[in-house]
Design an enzyme around this catalytic site. Structure first.
Site, PDB file in Angstrom:
ATOM      1  N   ASP A 102       0.863  -1.179   0.000  1.00  0.00           N
ATOM      2  CA  ASP A 102       0.000   0.000   0.000  1.00  0.00           C
ATOM      3  C   ASP A 102       0.906   1.237   0.000  1.00  0.00           C
ATOM      4  O   ASP A 102       1.657   1.457   0.949  1.00  0.00           O
ATOM      5  CB  ASP A 102      -0.864  -0.056   1.269  1.00  0.00           C
ATOM      6  CG  ASP A 102      -1.736   1.165   1.460  1.00  0.00           C
ATOM      7  OD1 ASP A 102      -1.609   2.142   0.681  1.00  0.00           O
ATOM      8  OD2 ASP A 102      -2.532   1.150   2.413  1.00  0.00           O
ATOM      9  N   ASP A 154      -5.904   7.157  -5.438  1.00  0.00           N
ATOM     10  CA  ASP A 154      -6.258   8.549  -5.129  1.00  0.00           C
ATOM     11  C   ASP A 154      -7.096   8.601  -3.845  1.00  0.00           C
ATOM     12  O   ASP A 154      -6.793   9.362  -2.906  1.00  0.00           O
ATOM     13  CB  ASP A 154      -7.053   9.114  -6.322  1.00  0.00           C
ATOM     14  CG  ASP A 154      -7.081  10.631  -6.375  1.00  0.00           C
ATOM     15  OD1 ASP A 154      -6.575  11.267  -5.444  1.00  0.00           O
ATOM     16  OD2 ASP A 154      -7.625  11.171  -7.359  1.00  0.00           O
ATOM     17  N   SER A 182      -2.621   4.842 -14.269  1.00  0.00           N
ATOM     18  CA  SER A 182      -3.568   4.598 -15.385  1.00  0.00           C
ATOM     19  C   SER A 182      -4.046   3.152 -15.535  1.00  0.00           C
ATOM     20  O   SER A 182      -4.898   2.896 -16.387  1.00  0.00           O
ATOM     21  CB  SER A 182      -2.985   5.040 -16.744  1.00  0.00           C
ATOM     22  OG  SER A 182      -3.101   6.431 -16.907  1.00  0.00           O
ATOM     23  N   GLY A 210      -5.686   1.213 -13.442  1.00  0.00           N
ATOM     24  CA  GLY A 210      -6.884   0.837 -12.687  1.00  0.00           C
ATOM     25  C   GLY A 210      -8.108   1.349 -13.420  1.00  0.00           C
ATOM     26  O   GLY A 210      -8.439   0.890 -14.510  1.00  0.00           O
ATOM     27  N   TYR A 260      -8.562   3.863 -15.197  1.00  0.00           N
ATOM     28  CA  TYR A 260      -8.292   4.417 -16.528  1.00  0.00           C
ATOM     29  C   TYR A 260      -8.001   3.353 -17.585  1.00  0.00           C
ATOM     30  O   TYR A 260      -7.876   3.689 -18.772  1.00  0.00           O
ATOM     31  CB  TYR A 260      -7.169   5.456 -16.465  1.00  0.00           C
ATOM     32  CG  TYR A 260      -7.627   6.827 -15.964  1.00  0.00           C
ATOM     33  CD1 TYR A 260      -8.953   7.049 -15.588  1.00  0.00           C
ATOM     34  CD2 TYR A 260      -6.744   7.898 -15.881  1.00  0.00           C
ATOM     35  CE1 TYR A 260      -9.371   8.293 -15.134  1.00  0.00           C
ATOM     36  CE2 TYR A 260      -7.164   9.154 -15.432  1.00  0.00           C
ATOM     37  CZ  TYR A 260      -8.479   9.339 -15.052  1.00  0.00           C
ATOM     38  OH  TYR A 260      -8.905  10.576 -14.614  1.00  0.00           O
TER      39      TYR A 260
HETATM   40  N1  AR6 Z   1      -1.303   1.574  -3.076  1.00  0.00           N
HETATM   41  C1  AR6 Z   1      -0.749   1.281  -4.271  1.00  0.00           C
HETATM   42  N2  AR6 Z   1      -1.470   1.044  -5.386  1.00  0.00           N
HETATM   43  C2  AR6 Z   1      -2.819   1.115  -5.275  1.00  0.00           C
HETATM   44  C3  AR6 Z   1      -3.479   1.430  -4.058  1.00  0.00           C
HETATM   45  C4  AR6 Z   1      -2.660   1.686  -2.921  1.00  0.00           C
HETATM   46  N3  AR6 Z   1      -3.178   1.990  -1.736  1.00  0.00           N
HETATM   47  N4  AR6 Z   1      -4.828   1.433  -4.291  1.00  0.00           N
HETATM   48  C5  AR6 Z   1      -5.016   1.112  -5.593  1.00  0.00           C
HETATM   49  N5  AR6 Z   1      -3.808   0.912  -6.185  1.00  0.00           N
HETATM   50  P1  AR6 Z   1      -6.326   3.750 -10.045  1.00  0.00           P
HETATM   51  P2  AR6 Z   1      -5.896   5.207 -12.587  1.00  0.00           P
HETATM   52  C6  AR6 Z   1      -3.486   0.568  -7.579  1.00  0.00           C
HETATM   53  O1  AR6 Z   1      -7.686   3.366 -10.478  1.00  0.00           O
HETATM   54  O2  AR6 Z   1      -6.101   3.978 -13.380  1.00  0.00           O
HETATM   55  C7  AR6 Z   1      -9.225   7.648  -9.486  1.00  0.00           C
HETATM   56  O3  AR6 Z   1     -10.580   7.718  -9.191  1.00  0.00           O
HETATM   57  C8  AR6 Z   1      -4.550  -0.112  -8.399  1.00  0.00           C
HETATM   58  O4  AR6 Z   1      -4.572  -1.498  -8.106  1.00  0.00           O
HETATM   59  O5  AR6 Z   1      -6.112   4.217  -8.656  1.00  0.00           O
HETATM   60  O6  AR6 Z   1      -4.746   6.113 -12.946  1.00  0.00           O
HETATM   61  C9  AR6 Z   1      -8.616   9.009  -9.816  1.00  0.00           C
HETATM   62  O7  AR6 Z   1      -9.255  10.040  -9.122  1.00  0.00           O
HETATM   63  C10 AR6 Z   1      -4.051   0.154  -9.822  1.00  0.00           C
HETATM   64  O8  AR6 Z   1      -3.094  -0.837 -10.202  1.00  0.00           O
HETATM   65  O9  AR6 Z   1      -5.723   4.959 -11.012  1.00  0.00           O
HETATM   66  C11 AR6 Z   1      -8.827   9.112 -11.295  1.00  0.00           C
HETATM   67  O10 AR6 Z   1     -10.110   9.621 -11.597  1.00  0.00           O
HETATM   68  C12 AR6 Z   1      -3.304   1.469  -9.699  1.00  0.00           C
HETATM   69  O11 AR6 Z   1      -3.248   1.754  -8.298  1.00  0.00           O
HETATM   70  C13 AR6 Z   1      -8.707   7.687 -11.778  1.00  0.00           C
HETATM   71  O12 AR6 Z   1      -9.047   6.855 -10.664  1.00  0.00           O
HETATM   72  C14 AR6 Z   1      -3.961   2.629 -10.419  1.00  0.00           C
HETATM   73  O13 AR6 Z   1      -5.380   2.511 -10.354  1.00  0.00           O
HETATM   74  C15 AR6 Z   1      -7.289   7.352 -12.168  1.00  0.00           C
HETATM   75  O14 AR6 Z   1      -7.238   6.047 -12.673  1.00  0.00           O
END
Ligand code: AR6
Length: 195
Positions: free
Chosen positions: A30, A54, A137, A139, A141
């Site tokens: 995390d 986020d 990006s 997750g 995205y």
């Molecule tokens: N620590 C590390 N990685 C994490 C954690 C954590 N605590 N939680 C989730 N991940 P995403 P995006 C991973 O969706 O695709 C948001 O709503 C997750 O498993 O967080 O860039 C923003 O406000 C995935 O592999 O980001 C934007 O609107 C990675 O983080 C949008 O999502 C990224 O997933 C951005 O989407």
């Protein structure tokens, strides 16, 4: 039998590489718990907070981060801004905006690389020694991690090849599958550079 039942410490997945005299780590965990100068947030253009990493960063860091984001207001895709890290163990949060995946022919690879480069550049401007990245990006995205991962690693590799304050870069992957993807690409891309 007794030793078989004894509690074992939770396995911590970490892989370390040495690149141009700097340390690159791949970790499963995390990112809000990682103690580095800056953790990177996978943010949106409006810096409004959201789900995924986020949401986790704003929850753990408290309202000071959102207050700072509101003052900045906007961050175009492919760029990054820096704020306080509030109550987090890190000193700063770098909010990077990666592209939404639209099939791969809308500049997504270049914009993703640019989000990493902008984050590394900000860290350099602030004289930071350590930074941790989530998988931007991949997750909400929808950017396929198999394509995103080598872009992330190469952007870091190229940055570390130049003049930089950074001595340590950590990739923090939330799931075991994502960790394994990074581990495989890092072994190929960074293993060759190890000294
Ligand atoms: N620590 C590390 N990685 C994490 C954690 C954590 N605590 N939680 C989730 N991940 P995403 P995006 C991973 O969706 O695709 C948001 O709503 C997750 O498993 O967080 O860039 C923003 O406000 C995935 O592999 O980001 C934007 O609107 C990675 O983080 C949008 O999502 C990224 O997933 C951005 O989407």
């Amino acid at each position: 039998m007794g030793s078989f039942l004894a509690p074992t410490p939770r396995e911590v997945m970490v892989m370390e590489f040495e690149v141009h005299g700097k340390r690159v780590e791949v970790v499963q965990g995390d990112i809000t718990r990682v103690k580095v100068d800056a953790i990177v947030n996978a943010a949106n253009e409006g810096l409004r907070g959201g789900g995924g990493v986020d949401g986790a960063i704003h929850r753990a860091g408290g309202p000071a981060i959102m207050a700072a984001c509101r003052k900045i207001g906007h961050c175009p895709t492919g760029s990054a801004v820096i704020t306080t890290a509030g109550k987090l163990p890190a000193k700063y949060v770098i909010h990077a905006v990666g592209p939404i995946w639209r099939g791969g022919n809308s500049g997504e690879p270049e914009l993703l690389r640019s989000a990493y480069e902008a984050s590394l550049q900000l860290a350099q401007e602030y004289g930071l020694k350590s930074i941790a990245f989530p998988s931007i990006s991949t997750g909400a995205y929808g950017f396929p991690i198999e394509k995103a991962c080598p872009i992330a690693i190469k952007a870091v590799l190229d940055h570390l090849a130049g003049e930089t304050s950074l001595e340590r870069v950590v990739f923090v992957l939330f799931t075991r599958d994502d960790y394994e993807t990074y581990m495989n690409h890092a072994t190929k891309l960074l293993g060759e550079q190890s000294s």
